[in-house]
Design an enzyme around this catalytic site. Structure first.
Site, PDB file in Angstrom:
ATOM      1  N   SER A  89      29.232  42.851  48.237  1.00  0.00           N
ATOM      2  CA  SER A  89      29.810  43.483  47.135  1.00  0.00           C
ATOM      3  C   SER A  89      31.286  44.228  47.937  1.00  0.00           C
ATOM      4  O   SER A  89      31.817  44.858  46.802  1.00  0.00           O
ATOM      5  CB  SER A  89      28.990  44.617  46.619  1.00  0.00           C
ATOM      6  OG  SER A  89      28.653  45.622  47.662  1.00  0.00           O
ATOM      7  N   THR A 209      36.166  47.187  47.041  1.00  0.00           N
ATOM      8  CA  THR A 209      34.876  46.441  46.377  1.00  0.00           C
ATOM      9  C   THR A 209      35.518  45.189  46.229  1.00  0.00           C
ATOM     10  O   THR A 209      36.854  44.889  46.272  1.00  0.00           O
ATOM     11  CB  THR A 209      34.834  47.120  45.214  1.00  0.00           C
ATOM     12  OG1 THR A 209      33.611  46.534  44.571  1.00  0.00           O
ATOM     13  CG2 THR A 209      35.823  46.831  44.085  1.00  0.00           C
ATOM     14  N   ARG A 219      39.889  40.200  36.217  1.00  0.00           N
ATOM     15  CA  ARG A 219      39.395  41.502  35.821  1.00  0.00           C
ATOM     16  C   ARG A 219      39.346  42.430  36.872  1.00  0.00           C
ATOM     17  O   ARG A 219      39.233  42.172  38.218  1.00  0.00           O
ATOM     18  CB  ARG A 219      37.524  41.163  35.649  1.00  0.00           C
ATOM     19  CG  ARG A 219      36.845  42.388  35.203  1.00  0.00           C
ATOM     20  CD  ARG A 219      35.958  43.082  36.485  1.00  0.00           C
ATOM     21  NE  ARG A 219      35.355  44.228  36.054  1.00  0.00           N
ATOM     22  CZ  ARG A 219      34.938  45.014  36.886  1.00  0.00           C
ATOM     23  NH1 ARG A 219      35.053  44.969  38.246  1.00  0.00           N
ATOM     24  NH2 ARG A 219      33.969  45.834  36.511  1.00  0.00           N
ATOM     25  N   GLY A 243      29.531  51.435  40.293  1.00  0.00           N
ATOM     26  CA  GLY A 243      28.784  51.217  39.359  1.00  0.00           C
ATOM     27  C   GLY A 243      29.793  50.497  38.190  1.00  0.00           C
ATOM     28  O   GLY A 243      30.726  49.909  38.550  1.00  0.00           O
TER      29      GLY A 243
END
Ligand code: ASP
Length: 329
Positions: A89, A209, A219, A243
């Site tokens: 991630s 991230t 995105r 999150g």
């Protein structure tokens, strides 16, 4: 909730803060006007999102321990996770977008209020260092996509393939159904956000991230957005998020937490209020995860999340612990 009485009390505490030999002492007057002194914490302090934050905190601590500042500490700390191929991630090994491209987001903020950010950066192992270069070497705050890559290469960063075999296999598996679900699945995310307060009481933060797994090309979530994924104000403290970025973007949670701390809330109270606001405004809150961490100028820390399962790592002179955050659900 914000209480004016508390605000006045804690502002008085804050303005009287003194740092003596790594121990933060806050002094104020009691009801009879006598000065009372209270040990708040021992600096430095490093806090990071998720359990893998513990090893990143160790790296940051090494920088702080050898006289380094909070900015160097957070950059070096999160670089460890960016370079970890097993972590899917962040950085290399991160799960790609739905077209198979590993597109990374990162931002950094220093104690002077300077900020740098890169969005949808491909082929570069350490987006956090490119974000720092944007902050230090350009008049801008944010560079995106091709422009960010061109800048990185011009700065001497090497291009490389970031799609590991393991991540490629997961992407191939995902393509069988190619179900595009913008609602985050708890397994498909885990940004590292790190905040450090150095020996001098100066605060910096970093956030990096690969974003939402199998996202649409282009995105961008909250992580590289100053005020959303990360915010630092050296007079007050810092906050970082992990999150579902779409939710954090709409609440500017990290900025909110710092402002709540400015008004007198503790890091814990501020994180709880930021999560409460998200829950109040999103009826589907049981379907996504958002977690926040925060630290204030005194080295007090806090964390809170929507769902169970969010943990975070705190390193102080006394301990390096991974703690489970309390949550709404
Ligand atoms: N906040 C990141 C994003 O939305 C993902 C995560 O932290 O899990 O891109």
């Amino acid at each position: 909730m914000f209480s004016r009485r508390k605000f006045i009390g804690q502002s008085a505490l804050g303005s009287a803060a003194a740092f003596l030999g790594g121990v933060s002492l806050n002094s104020c007057n009691d009801a009879n006007g006598r000065e009372i002194t209270k040990e708040i914490n021992t600096l430095p302090v490093v806090i990071s999102t998720w359990d893998f934050g513990a090893k990143a905190n160790e790296v940051a601590w090494g920088v702080l321990g050898s006289g380094g500042n909070a900015l160097d500490a957070v950059e070096e700390g999160v670089k460890l996770i960016e370079a970890d191929e097993e972590n899917q991630s962040v950085g290399i090994g991160g799960l790609p977008d739905r077209d198979g491209r590993v597109a990374l987001d990162a931002c950094i903020m220093d104690s002077e209020g300077n900020a740098g950010s890169v969005c949808a950066l491909e082929h570069i192992l350490h987006p956090i260092s490119v974000a720092r270069a944007v902050m230090e070497k350009t008049p801008h705050v944010m560079l995106v996509g091709e422009g960010a890559l061109e800048f990185a290469v011009a700065q001497g960063f090497q291009k490389q393939n970031l799609l590991t075999e393991k991540a490629k296999v997961k992407w191939e598996e995902w393509k069988v159904e190619a179900k595009y679900q913008p609602i985050i699945n708890v397994e498909l995310h885990d940004t590292i956000g790190m905040l450090a307060v150095d020996q001098q009481g100066n605060i910096s933060g970093a956030c990096t991230t690969s974003g939402l797994a199998f996202k649409m090309r282009g995105r961008v979530g909250d992580s590289p957005i100053i005020g959303a994924g990360l915010y630092v104000d050296n007079e007050v403290g810092g906050a970082a998020a992990t999150g579902l970025g779409e939710i954090v973007l709409k609440s500017l949670g990290s900025f909110l937490i710092v402002e709540l701390m400015r008004m007198g809330q503790s890091p814990q109270e501020a994180c709880e209020e930021a999560v409460s606001r998200i829950v109040e405004k999103n009826k589907n809150y049981k379907d996504f995860q958002v977690g926040f961490i925060a630290v204030n100028k005194s080295g007090e820390t806090g964390a809170f999340s929507v769902q169970k399962g969010f943990n975070y790592a705190v390193k102080t002179t006394k301990q390096n612990v991974v703690l489970d955050a309390n949550s709404i659900v």
